[in-house]
Structures are given as structure tokens and as C-alpha cells.
Design a protein around this motif. Structure first.
Motif, PDB file in Angstrom:
ATOM      1  N   HIS A 185     -10.319  12.088  33.594  1.00  0.00           N
ATOM      2  CA  HIS A 185     -11.102  12.751  32.543  1.00  0.00           C
ATOM      3  C   HIS A 185     -11.013  13.984  32.036  1.00  0.00           C
ATOM      4  CE1 HIS A 185     -14.733  13.607  30.518  1.00  0.00           C
ATOM      5  NE2 HIS A 185     -14.690  12.407  30.031  1.00  0.00           N
ATOM      6  N   GLU A 186     -11.041  14.260  30.795  1.00  0.00           N
ATOM      7  CA  GLU A 186     -11.146  15.479  30.206  1.00  0.00           C
ATOM      8  C   GLU A 186     -12.090  15.292  28.899  1.00  0.00           C
ATOM      9  OE1 GLU A 186      -8.047  19.362  28.871  1.00  0.00           O
ATOM     10  OE2 GLU A 186      -7.247  17.288  29.643  1.00  0.00           O
ATOM     11  N   ALA A 187     -12.803  16.382  28.646  1.00  0.00           N
ATOM     12  CA  ALA A 187     -13.695  16.339  27.308  1.00  0.00           C
ATOM     13  C   ALA A 187     -13.146  17.381  26.356  1.00  0.00           C
ATOM     14  CB  ALA A 187     -15.030  16.245  27.596  1.00  0.00           C
ATOM     15  N   PHE A 188     -13.437  17.056  25.086  1.00  0.00           N
ATOM     16  CA  PHE A 188     -12.974  18.307  23.987  1.00  0.00           C
ATOM     17  C   PHE A 188     -14.145  18.115  22.807  1.00  0.00           C
ATOM     18  CE2 PHE A 188      -9.240  15.939  25.658  1.00  0.00           C
ATOM     19  CZ  PHE A 188      -8.307  17.091  25.884  1.00  0.00           C
ATOM     20  N   CYS A 189     -14.376  19.623  22.736  1.00  0.00           N
ATOM     21  CA  CYS A 189     -15.375  19.751  21.593  1.00  0.00           C
ATOM     22  C   CYS A 189     -14.545  19.810  20.354  1.00  0.00           C
ATOM     23  CB  CYS A 189     -16.094  20.944  21.944  1.00  0.00           C
ATOM     24  SG  CYS A 189     -17.345  21.372  20.694  1.00  0.00           S
ATOM     25  N   ASP A 190     -14.646  18.822  19.627  1.00  0.00           N
ATOM     26  CA  ASP A 190     -13.731  19.068  18.195  1.00  0.00           C
ATOM     27  C   ASP A 190     -14.163  18.019  17.213  1.00  0.00           C
ATOM     28  OD1 ASP A 190     -11.606  19.656  16.603  1.00  0.00           O
ATOM     29  OD2 ASP A 190      -9.761  19.023  17.777  1.00  0.00           O
ATOM     30  N   ASP A 191     -13.698  18.075  15.822  1.00  0.00           N
ATOM     31  CA  ASP A 191     -14.045  17.435  14.808  1.00  0.00           C
ATOM     32  C   ASP A 191     -13.388  16.116  14.906  1.00  0.00           C
ATOM     33  OD1 ASP A 191     -14.961  16.828  11.692  1.00  0.00           O
ATOM     34  OD2 ASP A 191     -12.711  16.522  11.847  1.00  0.00           O
ATOM     35  N   ALA A 192     -13.781  14.828  14.701  1.00  0.00           N
ATOM     36  CA  ALA A 192     -13.127  13.656  14.903  1.00  0.00           C
ATOM     37  C   ALA A 192     -12.023  13.444  14.174  1.00  0.00           C
ATOM     38  CB  ALA A 192     -14.323  12.455  14.404  1.00  0.00           C
ATOM     39  N   PHE A 193     -11.807  13.763  12.863  1.00  0.00           N
ATOM     40  CA  PHE A 193     -10.678  13.738  12.036  1.00  0.00           C
ATOM     41  C   PHE A 193      -9.813  14.517  12.341  1.00  0.00           C
ATOM     42  CE2 PHE A 193     -14.197  11.596   9.471  1.00  0.00           C
ATOM     43  CZ  PHE A 193     -13.446  10.562   9.046  1.00  0.00           C
ATOM     44  N   ARG A 194      -9.909  15.740  12.735  1.00  0.00           N
ATOM     45  CA  ARG A 194      -9.005  16.971  13.305  1.00  0.00           C
ATOM     46  C   ARG A 194      -8.300  16.212  14.428  1.00  0.00           C
ATOM     47  NH1 ARG A 194     -11.680  21.654  12.393  1.00  0.00           N
ATOM     48  NH2 ARG A 194     -12.548  21.370  14.675  1.00  0.00           N
ATOM     49  N   TYR A 195      -9.231  15.927  15.298  1.00  0.00           N
ATOM     50  CA  TYR A 195      -8.690  15.354  16.654  1.00  0.00           C
ATOM     51  C   TYR A 195      -7.513  14.202  16.613  1.00  0.00           C
ATOM     52  CZ  TYR A 195      -8.196  14.313  21.429  1.00  0.00           C
ATOM     53  OH  TYR A 195      -7.853  14.216  22.898  1.00  0.00           O
ATOM     54  N   LEU A 196      -8.170  13.321  15.681  1.00  0.00           N
ATOM     55  CA  LEU A 196      -7.370  12.037  15.447  1.00  0.00           C
ATOM     56  C   LEU A 196      -6.029  12.411  14.912  1.00  0.00           C
ATOM     57  CD1 LEU A 196      -9.867   9.473  14.609  1.00  0.00           C
ATOM     58  CD2 LEU A 196      -8.585   9.402  16.552  1.00  0.00           C
ATOM     59  N   ASP A 197      -6.103  13.389  13.819  1.00  0.00           N
ATOM     60  CA  ASP A 197      -4.686  13.789  13.348  1.00  0.00           C
ATOM     61  C   ASP A 197      -3.739  14.402  14.346  1.00  0.00           C
ATOM     62  OD1 ASP A 197      -5.183  12.963  10.602  1.00  0.00           O
ATOM     63  OD2 ASP A 197      -6.279  14.639  10.048  1.00  0.00           O
ATOM     64  N   ALA A 198      -4.242  15.168  15.065  1.00  0.00           N
ATOM     65  CA  ALA A 198      -3.396  15.814  16.196  1.00  0.00           C
ATOM     66  C   ALA A 198      -2.988  14.982  17.178  1.00  0.00           C
ATOM     67  CB  ALA A 198      -4.243  17.046  16.642  1.00  0.00           C
ATOM     68  N   ASN A 199      -3.547  13.506  17.566  1.00  0.00           N
ATOM     69  CA  ASN A 199      -3.207  12.897  18.770  1.00  0.00           C
ATOM     70  C   ASN A 199      -2.880  11.333  18.139  1.00  0.00           C
ATOM     71  OD1 ASN A 199      -3.935  14.310  21.230  1.00  0.00           O
ATOM     72  ND2 ASN A 199      -5.636  14.988  19.572  1.00  0.00           N
ATOM     73  N   ASP A 200      -1.588  11.249  17.528  1.00  0.00           N
ATOM     74  CA  ASP A 200      -1.152   9.927  17.224  1.00  0.00           C
ATOM     75  C   ASP A 200      -0.490   9.042  18.169  1.00  0.00           C
ATOM     76  OD1 ASP A 200      -0.501   8.030  15.461  1.00  0.00           O
ATOM     77  OD2 ASP A 200       1.246   8.971  14.636  1.00  0.00           O
ATOM     78  N   ASN A 201      -0.733   7.801  18.208  1.00  0.00           N
ATOM     79  CA  ASN A 201      -0.019   6.940  19.115  1.00  0.00           C
ATOM     80  C   ASN A 201      -0.273   7.393  20.692  1.00  0.00           C
ATOM     81  OD1 ASN A 201       1.519   4.367  19.232  1.00  0.00           O
ATOM     82  ND2 ASN A 201       3.221   5.767  19.688  1.00  0.00           N
ATOM     83  N   LYS A 202      -1.385   7.959  21.010  1.00  0.00           N
ATOM     84  CA  LYS A 202      -1.452   8.156  22.313  1.00  0.00           C
ATOM     85  C   LYS A 202      -2.546   7.252  23.179  1.00  0.00           C
ATOM     86  CE  LYS A 202      -2.905  12.544  24.585  1.00  0.00           C
ATOM     87  NZ  LYS A 202      -3.372  14.130  24.303  1.00  0.00           N
ATOM     88  N   TYR A 203      -3.346   6.828  22.375  1.00  0.00           N
ATOM     89  CA  TYR A 203      -4.368   5.870  22.973  1.00  0.00           C
ATOM     90  C   TYR A 203      -4.341   4.485  22.941  1.00  0.00           C
ATOM     91  CZ  TYR A 203      -6.715  10.463  23.348  1.00  0.00           C
ATOM     92  OH  TYR A 203      -6.714  11.751  23.521  1.00  0.00           O
ATOM     93  N   ASP A 204      -4.266   3.335  23.955  1.00  0.00           N
ATOM     94  CA  ASP A 204      -4.364   2.085  23.690  1.00  0.00           C
ATOM     95  C   ASP A 204      -5.744   1.450  23.904  1.00  0.00           C
ATOM     96  OD1 ASP A 204      -2.258   1.915  26.629  1.00  0.00           O
ATOM     97  OD2 ASP A 204      -4.538   2.351  26.518  1.00  0.00           O
TER      98      ASP A 204
END
Length: 393
Positions: A273-292
Motif C-alpha cells: 500500500h501507498e497513499a498520495f495527497c493529490d488532485d484526482a484529475f491530475r493523478y489520473l492524467d499521470a497514471n494511465d493504464n496502471k490499474y485494473d
């Protein structure tokens, strides 16, 4: 004796169908001297009694407590609370050795409009959404302890943010019965810190309990993103479900701290587990095709009908981003907790998002609030939580 409020002609129709709200526009006139929070009797244009309830200044002028001409006293509170407890016992959510976290009173759903009570172990957190319930808080607390017996020792009152500020009630959060420093609750065998001092709602989102359990069933060997994680509830369940990797994201640093504490309490030293303090849209833009496996559980986008149009745009935009970024063959849990957003509204917003991405999307589950958040059949507005589980090719 209670003072009376008199309805305009024909405005009793909804009350004849047992709807528990009377809007200000339905009132013809009232007896002099009625103050906000008072118990009032409601009289039709024909001069007949029809309901008794709490009066409040605003759009919803009366919240109906009973359609019988009764006194709102200790016996009333104990009987309503006993009925609420009996329902939770009948569905197996109260007195469950693996779960001491549940909603005991869900406003109109338990015929107590304006009142929420969540139980966390030996502590009940009570929240008033009407001035009338605020005025009665001590009486309700005493009735609650009487009805709950050995189950509840402490009652924490948490209504600073839920009551109308114009009422100038000077309300403060704090214990009104008992006191404790133990803020650990158990949900389906998992432990959570409940922040009833500063947290949202009563300190924890009890309403997602069954949806978290469903996610656990899908988590094995998945890479999981829990967006708008708050207390990390979905993350903890994903960990127990055997997820390969779990990332929790929230724009609030306090939420990230609470999530990390809850993960550590259940899975100490677990590097998945790891947690990140970030804006949702910014985080999703930076993490494409990473999660299933992805969870989108944002705060309410619409608090009132005037915000509905913008809220639906917001849900569409968020789901476009999630559908674009999730892996092929991924599973997306997406939610709305806005009461004014209907199931059809939400489904159309997600449909629009899917169409914009052009991906093949199938609905696996249609989700809703659990049984300890019952919906009064005469008050469909009480159905506020809705969700979809999507398979994304």
C-alpha cells in the motif's frame, strides 16, 4: 398544548400519502409565537388534524414526526429508537461479533426526520439536521442509552456543520453522555479509526460497508486505485482481498494520514500500500493504464437541485477520466452520494462518459445504500447512494 400551523386548501395531499415534509409554500398561516425548533400540530384547510412535527424556517417548514395527534415525549423517543434497533437486530447488523459499526437511525427512513445516529462500538455519534432535533438532543441521548442498554455507553453530538447557520444555535460538537478516547470501530472484522471529532459525516462512511465487501471479492492479484479514499475503507478491504498493489489518493492530507493509520492497524508493515495527497484529475492524467481495479467515490457534487446540471457534468467528466485510464479488462466501481442525483441521472452521466471514450463497457452490479440506511417507501428522496460496477474492455 402545541401550537398549530394551518395548510392552504389542497396542500394536505402529500400528507395523506404519508410524505414526511411540509414545504413553506403549503402553509396558509400559523398561531402566533411559534419558534424555530418547536413541535407544532398541522391542521388542514378543513380544520382537521393531520400531523405533528418540528417547525423550521426554510423550504422544508415542518418535518413530520407522527400522523397521530400525540405528545412528543420520552415514550415517543424510546419507542422510535427501539423500533430502529429491532430492525437492525432483525437484519443481523446489530449485535454482530464481527461488526460493531452500523447506522441506528437514518432520518426519514426510521420515521425520525432530521436525525442521524451511527454506532461505533460503545459510542453513538448523533447528528441533527433540523433545529427541532437539536433542541431535543439531550432527551434523545438519554432515550438512546436506555434503549441500547449494554451496547452504548457514550453519545457524541456532532452537528456543527449540519444545522442552519442562520438559526444561531451556538451548537458545539462534544459528548453529551459519557466520554471515551477509544475511537476504534470494527467493520466485518477489520479495524478503523473513526474521526468523530473532525471527520466528515459522523466520522466514517458507514453506507459503503457492503460495497467495500463486494470490492474485496474482486481484489485478488489486482492493482487497485482508491480515489477520494478518505479513511481508506476500500483500500483496507482490497488489501484483505489479496490485491497485488493498492494506491489511495485524496486531496486532503488529513485523509491520507487517516488512511495510512487504518492500513497500518490492519496490515502493519505491508509494502503493498501507498497513499498520495493529490488532485484526482491530475493523478489520473499521470497514471494511465496502471490499474485494473479502480474506485471513484467522490464527495457529493450537488447539495441542492440548483447544482444538479453542473454535478452531472462533473460526474461525466470524472468517469471519462477513469474509463480512459483503467486497464483493458479492468473493473471500475463508481458512485454518487448526491441525494438530488437520481439513479437514472447518474447512469446517464456514466453512459455519456462511456460513449465519449468509445470503450466497451458492461454493467456488472448496480449498487445502493445498505439495509441499515432504509428508505421510507413514502419518501423516495431518501435513496441517495447509487453506484455502478463496470467491466471495461
Amino acid at each position: 398544548m402545541y401550537k398549530n400551523i394551518y395548510l392552504k386548501r389542497g396542500k394536505e395531499e402529500s400528507l395523506l400519502r404519508f410524505h414526511p415534509w411540509i414545504f413553506s409554500g403549503a402553509i396558509h398561516h400559523a398561531d402566533e409565537g411559534i419558534e424555530e425548533g418547536d413541535v407544532v400540530r398541522v391542521i388542514t384547510s378543513e380544520g382537521e388534524f393531520i400531523a405533528v412535527g418540528h417547525y423550521q424556517i426554510g423550504s422544508i417548514a415542518v418535518r413530520v414526526l407522527s400522523f397521530r395527534d400525540i405528545t412528543i415525549d420520552h415514550e415517543f423517543w424510546t419507542s422510535r429508537l427501539a423500533a430502529a434497533l429491532q430492525m437492525r437486530l432483525s437484519i443481523g447488523i446489530a449485535d454482530n461479533v464481527h461488526n460493531n459499526t452500523y447506522r441506528l437511525v437514518h432520518g426519514e427512513g426510521d420515521n425520525l426526520p432530521g436525525l442521524i445516529i451511527d454506532c461505533y462500538g460503545a459510542t453513538a455519534v448523533m447528528q441533527a439536521h433540523s433545529v427541532g432535533m437539536h433542541v431535543c438532543r439531550q432527551e434523545i441521548g438519554e432515550a438512546l442509552v436506555e434503549v441500547m442498554g449494554h451496547r452504548i455507553s457514550n453519545v457524541y453530538y456532532k452537528s456543527e456543520t449540519t444545522l442552519p447557520y442562520k438559526a444561531d444555535l451556538g451548537q458545539e460538537n462534544g459528548f453529551i453522555i459519557g466520554s471515551t478516547d477509544d475511537n476504534t470501530a470494527v467493520e466485518n472484522g477489520l479495524k478503523f479509526h473513526v474521526d468523530w471529532l473532525r471527520g466528515q459525516k459522523t466520522g466514517f462512511f458507514v453506507d459503503q460497508r457492503e460495497n467495500r465487501s463486494l470490492l474485496e471479492q474482486y481484489a485478488k492479484d489486482k492493482t487497485v486505485l482508491n480515489m477520494f479514499c478518505y479513511t481508506g475503507g476500500f483500500s483496507v478491504y482490497a488489501m484483505r482481498g489479496g490485491a497485488k498493489l493498492v494506491h489511495s489518493v485524496d486531496s486532503s492530507a488529513k485523509a491520507i494520514e487517516l488512511t495510512n493509520r487504518n492500513i497500518e492497524m490492519n496490515f502493519p508493515g505491508d509494502a503493498r500500500h501507498e497513499a498520495f495527497c493529490d488532485d484526482a484529475f491530475r493523478y489520473l492524467d499521470a497514471n494511465d493504464n496502471k490499474y485494473d481495479l479502480m474506485v471513484l467515490d467522490p464527495p457529493a457534487f450537488a447539495k441542492h437541485r440548483g447544482a444538479l446540471r453542473n454535478a452531472l457534468k462533473g460526474y461525466t467528466r470524472l468517469n471519462v477520466k477513469g474509463l480512459e485510464r483503467i486497464k483493458h479488462g479492468g473493473i471500475l466501481f463508481t458512485f454518487s452520494c448526491s441525494q438530488v442525483v437520481t439513479k437514472d441521472n447518474f447512469r446517464n452521466a456514466v453512459f455519456t462518459a462511456a460513449a465519449q471514450t468509445g470503450r466497451k463497457v458492461r454493467i456488472l452490479h448496480q449498487l445502493h445504500q445498505p439495509a441499515d440506511h432504509p428508505i421510507n417507501i413514502y419518501h423516495p428522496e431518501g435513496e441517495y447512494l447509487k453506484g455502478l460496477v463496470l467491466y471495461v474492455e
